[in-house]
Design a protein around this motif. Structure first.
Motif, PDB file in Angstrom:
ATOM      1  N   ASN A  89      12.836 -27.972  18.017  1.00  0.00           N
ATOM      2  CA  ASN A  89      13.943 -27.079  17.494  1.00  0.00           C
ATOM      3  C   ASN A  89      13.819 -25.764  17.994  1.00  0.00           C
ATOM      4  O   ASN A  89      15.048 -25.123  18.260  1.00  0.00           O
ATOM      5  N   MET A  90      12.901 -25.100  18.019  1.00  0.00           N
ATOM      6  CA  MET A  90      12.678 -23.557  18.524  1.00  0.00           C
ATOM      7  C   MET A  90      11.421 -23.286  18.834  1.00  0.00           C
ATOM      8  O   MET A  90      10.371 -23.922  18.517  1.00  0.00           O
ATOM      9  N   LYS A  99       8.787 -20.155  18.804  1.00  0.00           N
ATOM     10  CA  LYS A  99       8.464 -18.808  18.183  1.00  0.00           C
ATOM     11  C   LYS A  99       7.935 -17.617  18.915  1.00  0.00           C
ATOM     12  O   LYS A  99       6.933 -17.882  19.718  1.00  0.00           O
ATOM     13  N   TYR A 101      16.636 -15.287  14.138  1.00  0.00           N
ATOM     14  CA  TYR A 101      16.878 -16.308  15.166  1.00  0.00           C
ATOM     15  C   TYR A 101      17.828 -16.130  16.180  1.00  0.00           C
ATOM     16  O   TYR A 101      19.104 -15.417  15.621  1.00  0.00           O
ATOM     17  N   GLN A 107      19.813 -17.322  19.988  1.00  0.00           N
ATOM     18  CA  GLN A 107      20.171 -18.309  20.900  1.00  0.00           C
ATOM     19  C   GLN A 107      20.330 -18.045  22.504  1.00  0.00           C
ATOM     20  O   GLN A 107      20.985 -16.753  22.473  1.00  0.00           O
ATOM     21  N   ASN A 121      19.394 -22.743  23.291  1.00  0.00           N
ATOM     22  CA  ASN A 121      18.040 -23.116  22.699  1.00  0.00           C
ATOM     23  C   ASN A 121      17.733 -21.940  21.804  1.00  0.00           C
ATOM     24  O   ASN A 121      17.853 -20.804  22.124  1.00  0.00           O
ATOM     25  N   ILE A 122      17.278 -22.389  20.651  1.00  0.00           N
ATOM     26  CA  ILE A 122      16.979 -21.235  19.525  1.00  0.00           C
ATOM     27  C   ILE A 122      15.779 -20.769  19.599  1.00  0.00           C
ATOM     28  O   ILE A 122      14.837 -21.577  19.965  1.00  0.00           O
ATOM     29  N   LEU A 123      15.654 -19.564  19.360  1.00  0.00           N
ATOM     30  CA  LEU A 123      14.462 -18.651  19.408  1.00  0.00           C
ATOM     31  C   LEU A 123      14.197 -17.969  18.174  1.00  0.00           C
ATOM     32  O   LEU A 123      15.067 -17.193  17.824  1.00  0.00           O
ATOM     33  N   GLN A 124      12.914 -18.036  17.570  1.00  0.00           N
ATOM     34  CA  GLN A 124      12.786 -17.398  16.331  1.00  0.00           C
ATOM     35  C   GLN A 124      11.802 -16.108  16.875  1.00  0.00           C
ATOM     36  O   GLN A 124      10.793 -16.366  17.357  1.00  0.00           O
TER      37      GLN A 124
END
Length: 353
Positions: A96-97, A99, A134, A136, A141-144
């Motif tokens: 999902n993401m 970190k 969070y 994008q 693509n999701i980045l925390q």
């Protein structure tokens, strides 16, 4: 037989439609401006995940040398890479993401806002008490971005590299057999089941989840461990609706997070241990495989939901090709960390945009 060693997360595979633009974005926004390799060799071993055929590609390994892991920015060059038909819903099956560690979370927040990066949340507090937010990338693509105290050599940038990943799974207890049982993520930071306030702004984020955050009790030793630092794996299970598979109907290398890669020693023992635990390798390269100017032995397995996990036993990392300066890991003491001067010499591989 020698024991297997896990040095840490080496990189996150990021599928894009333009590797050069991908490298530029991750360099200028996230500080991952060191080009460790730039590989245009045809992808052959991964044919089972690419429609049964070898595929032309370009892969750039980009790293932020302040500490953390890298991004393998990967592009199909012989076909148009596909996006997901519908956006990721938090808890969908797959990665999902990523970190990303921050030296100063408020500074990171303000700088990325100023650069016009797409934000999915404001500042939130994770279940472990850490602050994060969070964003994008341009490929959704999701980045925390999360505060961290595990660093190698902080200079001027507010961010480091990857220090973990969030995986959507269908059964956390089954996936724990891989990450806690085989890969050494044996410390549970939290295990909570509820509706989480920090997820409220994400797709499906207001549903009920079980979330387990894992880390490792013991420090990793040897190789690039000082650079990689500590890492976390978060497993999330969505309980109110049925998750979709993120790569259903698409090829490995299409747009999205395509794999999570660990840097290891003793591939033979890793293969045996994973098979014994019920996670056989589905792909295994030859023992001296060239990745651009780098070299190593690598392979893949699937977690219980088909998410691809890569392992690389690195043999050679080029530092200055013109002078023949390489980091050779093949015949050195596997438990001895690389000297600082050698890791810092990799700064010569930084690019300016």
């Amino acid at each position: 037989m020698e024991e297997k060693l896990i040095y840490g997360i080496q990189q996150m595979g990021v599928g894009v439609d333009d590797a050069e633009k991908g490298f530029q974005w991750y360099a200028t926004r996230l500080g991952a401006d060191a080009c460790i390799f730039d590989d245009n060799n045809e992808a052959t071993y991964m044919a089972p995940y690419m429609g049964g055929e070898p595929r032309k590609k370009r892969a750039i390994l980009a790293m932020n040398l302040q500490g953390g892991s890298g991004y393998e920015i990967w592009q199909h060059t012989g076909r148009t890479p596909l996006k997901m038909e519908s956006p990721l819903d938090f808890g969908d099956l797959g990665i999902n993401m990523a970190k990303i560690k921050s030296v100063d979370i408020q500074r990171s927040f303000d700088r990325l806002k100023h650069l016009g990066v797409e934000f999915l949340t404001e500042m939130v507090t994770d279940p472990d008490g850490c602050k994060s937010f969070y964003i994008q990338d341009p490929w959704d693509n999701i980045l925390q971005i999360k505060e961290s105290d595990s660093w190698y050599d902080v200079k001027s940038h507010d961010l480091g590299g990857v220090f973990g990943a969030t995986l959507g799974v269908s059964n956390i207890d089954e996936t724990m057999k891989l990450f806690a049982g085989v890969l050494g993520y044996d410390q549970v930071v939290y295990d909570k089941t509820e509706v989480f306030e920090d997820l409220a702004s994400l797709n499906k984020g207001k549903e009920k989840f079980r979330r387990v955050l894992l880390t490792h009790k013991k420090d990793r030793i040897g190789g690039f461990t000082a650079l990689f630092g500590d890492s976390q794996i978060e497993l999330v299970e969505r309980l109110d609706s049925t998750p979709k598979k993120l790569f259903e109907g698409r090829f490995w290398g299409d747009i999205g997070f395509i794999h999570l890669c660990f840097d290891i020693k003793n591939m033979k023992k890793m293969v045996e241990d994973c098979k014994a635990a019920g996670f056989p390798f589905t792909v295994l390269s030859n023992e001296d495989f060239d990745m651009g100017d780098a070299n190593g032995h690598w392979g893949y397995l699937e977690d219980p939901d088909g998410t691809l996990i890569e392992f690389v036993e690195t043999h050679k990392v080029p530092v200055l090709k013109a002078l023949g300066l390489n980091i050779n890991l093949k015949n050195r003491d596997p438990k001895k960390p690389l000297p600082n001067w050698l890791i810092k010499a990799m700064r010569i591989k930084r690019k300016k945009f």
